[in-house]
Design an enzyme around this catalytic site. Structure first.
Site, PDB file in Angstrom:
ATOM      1  N   ILE A   1      48.431  47.609  40.791  1.00  0.00           N
ATOM      2  CA  ILE A   1      48.628  48.327  42.047  1.00  0.00           C
ATOM      3  C   ILE A   1      49.213  47.348  43.054  1.00  0.00           C
ATOM      4  O   ILE A   1      48.841  46.175  43.086  1.00  0.00           O
ATOM      5  CB  ILE A   1      47.332  48.982  42.564  1.00  0.00           C
ATOM      6  CG1 ILE A   1      46.196  47.989  42.696  1.00  0.00           C
ATOM      7  CG2 ILE A   1      46.923  50.147  41.684  1.00  0.00           C
ATOM      8  CD1 ILE A   1      44.914  48.565  43.274  1.00  0.00           C
TER       9      ILE A   1
ATOM     10  N   ASN B   1      49.103  46.655  46.238  1.00  0.00           N
ATOM     11  CA  ASN B   1      48.420  45.911  47.290  1.00  0.00           C
ATOM     12  C   ASN B   1      47.437  44.873  46.743  1.00  0.00           C
ATOM     13  O   ASN B   1      46.738  44.222  47.511  1.00  0.00           O
ATOM     14  CB  ASN B   1      47.718  46.862  48.261  1.00  0.00           C
ATOM     15  CG  ASN B   1      46.642  47.690  47.601  1.00  0.00           C
ATOM     16  OD1 ASN B   1      46.653  47.873  46.387  1.00  0.00           O
ATOM     17  ND2 ASN B   1      45.714  48.200  48.389  1.00  0.00           N
ATOM     18  N   CYS B   2      47.411  44.688  45.448  1.00  0.00           N
ATOM     19  CA  CYS B   2      46.523  43.708  44.810  1.00  0.00           C
ATOM     20  C   CYS B   2      47.130  42.309  44.939  1.00  0.00           C
ATOM     21  O   CYS B   2      48.278  42.079  44.540  1.00  0.00           O
ATOM     22  CB  CYS B   2      46.327  44.082  43.339  1.00  0.00           C
ATOM     23  SG  CYS B   2      45.474  42.827  42.377  1.00  0.00           S
ATOM     24  N   ASP B   3      46.352  41.370  45.464  1.00  0.00           N
ATOM     25  CA  ASP B   3      46.842  39.996  45.649  1.00  0.00           C
ATOM     26  C   ASP B   3      47.211  39.334  44.326  1.00  0.00           C
ATOM     27  O   ASP B   3      48.181  38.582  44.257  1.00  0.00           O
ATOM     28  CB  ASP B   3      45.807  39.143  46.381  1.00  0.00           C
ATOM     29  CG  ASP B   3      45.682  39.509  47.847  1.00  0.00           C
ATOM     30  OD1 ASP B   3      46.621  40.133  48.399  1.00  0.00           O
ATOM     31  OD2 ASP B   3      44.643  39.181  48.451  1.00  0.00           O
TER      32      ASP B   3
ATOM     33  N   LYS C   1      50.561  40.514  43.229  1.00  0.00           N
ATOM     34  CA  LYS C   1      51.600  39.866  44.037  1.00  0.00           C
ATOM     35  C   LYS C   1      51.894  38.456  43.512  1.00  0.00           C
ATOM     36  O   LYS C   1      53.053  38.059  43.392  1.00  0.00           O
ATOM     37  CB  LYS C   1      51.175  39.809  45.505  1.00  0.00           C
ATOM     38  CG  LYS C   1      51.153  41.162  46.183  1.00  0.00           C
ATOM     39  CD  LYS C   1      50.610  41.048  47.596  1.00  0.00           C
ATOM     40  CE  LYS C   1      50.443  42.410  48.232  1.00  0.00           C
ATOM     41  NZ  LYS C   1      49.811  42.326  49.558  1.00  0.00           N
TER      42      LYS C   1
END
Length: 117
Positions: free
Chosen positions: A7, A9-11, A14
């Protein structure tokens, strides 16, 4: 083809995507929330990764589940929960050369892609 699932917005997603881009490794990103996940793909993950590894029990989505959903966890129950709430799937899942890998660390990715430090 290399694919990375998660997903946006998962650090950790990223970091993994940034690392792949820095290494100029072509990959396809699949977002569980936008693109969805179905039982067939989850079953494919589970051929190589155990459901206990895939179920993210440390995240806020899991902690917000009713206690009844967390008790007496089985593979079938975990699959149903992960399909209903994809944020429950530990991230990222990396698919490379027919193998699935869970999580991200630079050292593991270097090994997976045969890149020396």
């Amino acid at each position: 083809m290399t694919r990375i699932y998660g997903i946006k917005n998962c650090d950790t997603i990223k970091k993994a995507r940034k690392w792949l881009d820095q290494q100029q490794l072509s990959h396809q990103y699949i977002d569980y929330r936008q693109d969805g996940i179905d039982a067939a793909l989850l079953a494919e993950f589970m051929q190589q990764l155990q459901w206990q590894q895939l179920l993210n029990t440390k995240g806020t989505t899991y902690r917000a589940l009713p206690d009844a959903d967390k008790q007496d966890m089985t593979a079938e129950k975990a699959v149903a929960l992960m399909l209903a709430q994809p944020a429950l799937i530990k991230r990222p899942v990396l698919e490379h050369n027919g193998q699935y890998h869970l999580g991200f660390s630079e050292q593991n990715y270097q090994t997976i892609f045969g890149i020396s430090a």
